[in-house]
Design a protein around this motif. Structure first.
Motif, short mmCIF file in Angstrom:
data_model
loop_
_atom_site.label_atom_id
_atom_site.label_comp_id
_atom_site.label_asym_id
_atom_site.label_seq_id
_atom_site.Cartn_x
_atom_site.Cartn_y
_atom_site.Cartn_z
N ARG A 88 0.80 -1.24 0.00
CA ARG A 88 0.00 0.00 0.00
C ARG A 88 0.82 1.28 0.00
NH1 ARG A 88 -4.79 -1.53 4.32
NH2 ARG A 88 -5.61 -3.29 3.14
N VAL A 89 2.11 1.20 0.33
CA VAL A 89 2.93 2.41 0.39
C VAL A 89 3.33 2.82 -1.02
CG1 VAL A 89 5.24 1.39 0.68
CG2 VAL A 89 4.74 3.56 1.73
N LYS A 90 3.19 4.12 -1.31
CA LYS A 90 3.53 4.65 -2.63
C LYS A 90 4.98 5.08 -2.68
CE LYS A 90 1.44 7.76 -6.05
NZ LYS A 90 0.37 8.75 -6.22
N LYS A 91 5.38 5.90 -1.69
CA LYS A 91 6.78 6.33 -1.62
C LYS A 91 7.13 6.80 -0.22
CE LYS A 91 5.92 11.08 -3.13
NZ LYS A 91 6.08 12.07 -4.16
N ILE A 92 8.43 6.84 0.04
CA ILE A 92 8.92 7.36 1.31
C ILE A 92 9.23 8.84 1.09
CG2 ILE A 92 10.76 7.24 3.04
CD1 ILE A 92 11.04 4.25 2.25
N ILE A 93 8.53 9.72 1.83
CA ILE A 93 8.73 11.16 1.68
C ILE A 93 9.98 11.59 2.44
CG2 ILE A 93 7.75 13.43 2.21
CD1 ILE A 93 4.96 12.07 1.85
N LYS A 94 10.10 11.14 3.71
CA LYS A 94 11.27 11.49 4.53
C LYS A 94 11.71 10.24 5.25
CE LYS A 94 11.35 13.70 8.78
NZ LYS A 94 12.02 12.63 9.45
N GLN A 95 12.96 9.83 5.02
CA GLN A 95 13.46 8.64 5.70
C GLN A 95 14.30 9.03 6.90
OE1 GLN A 95 15.32 5.61 3.21
NE2 GLN A 95 14.20 4.16 4.46
N ASN A 96 14.07 8.33 8.00
CA ASN A 96 14.74 8.61 9.25
C ASN A 96 15.70 7.45 9.56
OD1 ASN A 96 15.29 9.89 11.67
ND2 ASN A 96 13.61 8.90 12.75
N ILE A 97 16.87 7.45 8.90
CA ILE A 97 17.81 6.33 9.05
C ILE A 97 18.62 6.50 10.35
CG2 ILE A 97 19.78 5.12 8.02
CD1 ILE A 97 18.72 6.13 5.30
N PRO A 98 18.58 5.48 11.24
CA PRO A 98 19.37 5.58 12.47
C PRO A 98 20.86 5.45 12.15
CG PRO A 98 18.25 3.46 12.34
CD PRO A 98 17.82 4.26 11.15
N GLU A 99 21.69 6.10 12.96
CA GLU A 99 23.14 6.08 12.69
C GLU A 99 23.80 4.85 13.29
OE1 GLU A 99 24.95 9.74 13.83
OE2 GLU A 99 23.45 10.90 12.75
#
Length: 65
Positions: free
Chosen positions: A54-65
């Motif tokens: 159902r997801v179309k796209k990732i607008i903002k990704q919050n990648i952990p360091e």
């Protein structure tokens, strides 16, 4: 290959929520994914397999360091 999703990611779904928003924030990741609507703040929990379809796209990704 499965996409990687992280806590705090903002995603756009294919279907519009009844409140009129398509943008959701991921608040829990696991076998099920819990997402919160950014407009009305409703929280929904759906299985990861359905979420990935159902997801179309990732607008903002919050990648952990």
């Amino acid at each position: 290959m499965a996409k990687e999703f992280y806590l705090g990611d903002i995603v756009e779904m294919k279907k519009v929520h009844p409140c009129g928003s398509k943008e959701w924030e991921i608040v829990r990741v696991g076998a099920d994914i819990k997402i919160k609507c950014l407009k009305c703040e409703r929280i929904v929990m759906i299985p990861r397999s359905k979420f990935e379809k159902r997801v179309k796209k990732i607008i903002k990704q919050n990648i952990p360091e």
